[in-house]
Write an enzyme that holds these catalytic residues in place. Structure first.
Site, PDB file in Angstrom:
ATOM      1  N   GLY A 126       0.816  -1.206   0.000  1.00  0.00           N
ATOM      2  CA  GLY A 126       0.000   0.000   0.000  1.00  0.00           C
ATOM      3  C   GLY A 126       0.850   1.257   0.000  1.00  0.00           C
ATOM      4  N   ASN A 174      -7.820   3.877   8.773  1.00  0.00           N
ATOM      5  CA  ASN A 174      -7.242   2.747   9.497  1.00  0.00           C
ATOM      6  C   ASN A 174      -7.382   2.853  11.011  1.00  0.00           C
ATOM      7  OD1 ASN A 174      -5.376   4.826   8.384  1.00  0.00           O
ATOM      8  ND2 ASN A 174      -3.969   3.994   9.896  1.00  0.00           N
ATOM      9  N   GLN A 179      -7.710  -0.180   3.571  1.00  0.00           N
ATOM     10  CA  GLN A 179      -8.499  -0.710   4.691  1.00  0.00           C
ATOM     11  C   GLN A 179      -9.879  -1.211   4.267  1.00  0.00           C
ATOM     12  OE1 GLN A 179      -7.991  -1.277   8.043  1.00  0.00           O
ATOM     13  NE2 GLN A 179      -5.844  -0.668   7.982  1.00  0.00           N
ATOM     14  N   HIS A 183      -1.730  -7.630   2.691  1.00  0.00           N
ATOM     15  CA  HIS A 183      -1.572  -8.172   4.048  1.00  0.00           C
ATOM     16  C   HIS A 183      -2.657  -7.740   5.029  1.00  0.00           C
ATOM     17  CE1 HIS A 183       0.245  -4.855   6.530  1.00  0.00           C
ATOM     18  NE2 HIS A 183       0.702  -4.404   5.379  1.00  0.00           N
ATOM     19  N   THR A 238      11.631  -7.666 -11.174  1.00  0.00           N
ATOM     20  CA  THR A 238      10.989  -8.976 -11.350  1.00  0.00           C
ATOM     21  C   THR A 238       9.756  -9.054 -10.458  1.00  0.00           C
ATOM     22  OG1 THR A 238      13.138  -9.929 -11.836  1.00  0.00           O
ATOM     23  CG2 THR A 238      11.385 -11.466 -11.183  1.00  0.00           C
ATOM     24  N   CYS A 267       1.882   2.257  12.833  1.00  0.00           N
ATOM     25  CA  CYS A 267       3.006   3.053  12.369  1.00  0.00           C
ATOM     26  C   CYS A 267       3.347   4.174  13.341  1.00  0.00           C
ATOM     27  CB  CYS A 267       2.692   3.653  11.009  1.00  0.00           C
ATOM     28  SG  CYS A 267       1.908   2.475   9.915  1.00  0.00           S
TER      29      CYS A 267
END
Ligand code: PLP
Length: 381
Positions: free
Chosen positions: A74, A152, A180, A202, A238, A322
């Site tokens: 994100g 969030n 979210q 995730h 990649t 965070c």
């Protein structure tokens, strides 16, 4: 598979990878490990899986497969969207809100240090964007409006259909961070008039380190990572095939019955927590993420409650993961107009589809006692 003794209520920070997703990821690490750029059969096997995953994610938001750019998550999707538009121009104005995720706020702050200008839209006491201010802030040099779909910390779901409409009428690009809300609230990029939308894996029981940016055909971005010509030359490197395949698998599994399950448990949790004296809900009662509870208790700190809950085997959080290490009060709660001491008192409990009613009952047994104990110790009461 997972620790039954632990009550994990920090799904706003990250979620358990679904066992079915994990086995897909392993399959693409050990058996189907090709590089999607290789022309031989091992490469083509990976390429087919990459494009199937892209189609699944595109369909889930009513986009075309060639409008999905895979990223490392994100944060990178938000950086690519905002810096990508800004650096298409030498200067210009960006609009965002006061309650965005740090990866949006810090990106805008960086651009301001590099000569761009920014305006921050205020929210009301429940966290809803001031739509009148948004209309007024849009100027001839506005390059982009970036407003998140769901928050969030407090779970507020914005009226992004109206925000998208305003942007379309004023002819400015609209980006939304839907990390979210993804799979919890329906997202139709056409209906909301989004030019770009950020997603990640995730937070929806997929692996970490993978996300996507929807970029509407015709919208031009400056890429952040130079190198090979992967992802329409918008993101060299990649492709993370195991991560991408796992992400798509998580999207396939998510469904509305999970939303109903979380909503029911969330309401039980909220209604019973609000029976505790001097408890308040942060964020709205309606138009709220199905898995989000954010509450404050007068006279006690969220951090202290979190510590005692942890000792009882309950994982919670104060505000966002965070910012929880910093001693600053949450910028989101401050934007709601809360006093600093109240913003410190908040506790966030975020559910997943694996959360059970027994776990909620366990929290409801422990939490009132912890609050009571802390209040007895509090010098402020
Ligand atoms: C978690 C989160 C992000 C960051 O996503 P990562 O994949 O962890 O980089 C961005 N925005 C919101 C609203 C989030 O909750």
């Amino acid at each position: 598979m997972f620790d039954r003794k632990l009550v994990y209520l920090d799904n706003g920070a990250t979620t358990m990878v679904d066992p079915k997703v994990a086995s897909k990821v392993v399959e693409y690490m050990t058996e189907k490990y090709g590089n999607a750029s290789s022309l031989h059969q091992k490469g083509q096997e990976a390429k087919i899986a990459l494009e199937e995953s892209r189609a699944i994610i595109a369909k889930s938001i009513n986009a075309k497969p060639n409008e999905i750019i895979f990223t490392s998550g994100g944060s990178e999707a938000n950086n690519l969207a905002i810096k990508g538009i800004a650096y298409q121009h030498k200067k210009g104005h960006i609009i965002t809100s006061l309650i965005e995720h740090p990866c949006v706020l810090e990106t805008v702050k960086f651009l301001v240090s590099d000569g761009f200008t920014a305006s921050y839209i205020k929210v009301n006491s429940e966290g809803f964007i001031d739509l009148e201010q948004l209309k007024q802030e849009i100027r001839p040099d506005t390059l982009l409006v970036s407003i998140m779909h769901a928050n969030n910390e407090i779970g507020v779901i914005q009226d992004i259909e109206t925000i998208g409409k305003i942007c379309k009428e004023k002819k400015v690009l609209f980006h939304t961070d839907a990390v979210q809300s993804y799979t919890k609230v329906p997202i139709d990029v056409k209906k909301i008039n989004a030019d770009m939308t950020s997603l990640n894996s995730h937070k929806i029981h997929g692996p970490k380190g993978v996300g996507a940016l929807f970029v509407k055909n015709g919208v031009k971005l400056k890429r952040l990572i130079d190198g090979g010509s992967q992802e329409k030359k918008l993101r060299a490197g990649t492709e993370n095939i195991p991560g991408i395949v796992g992400f798509a698998e998580a999207v396939k599994i998510a469904n509305n019955s999970h939303v109903k399950h979380m909503q029911k448990l969330r309401d039980k949790l909220i209604n019973n927590i609000l029976k505790i004296k001097d408890a308040r809900l942060n964020g709205p009662m309606k138009k709220r993420l199905c898995n989000n509870v954010n509450v404050s208790f007068k006279f006690v700190e969220g951090e202290a409650i979190g510590g005692y809950l942890d000792a009882d085997g309950i994982c919670s959080s104060t505000g966002s993961a965070c910012s929880s290490k910093s001693l600053e009060p949450s910028h989101v709660l401050m934007a709601l107009g809360m006093k600093e001491e109240d913003a410190h008192g908040s506790l966030r409990l975020t559910l997943s589809r694996f959360t059970t009613e027994q776990e909620i009952d366990f929290v409801l047994e422990k939490l009132p006692k912890i609050v009571e104990k802390l209040r007895r110790m509090s010098p402020f009461k």
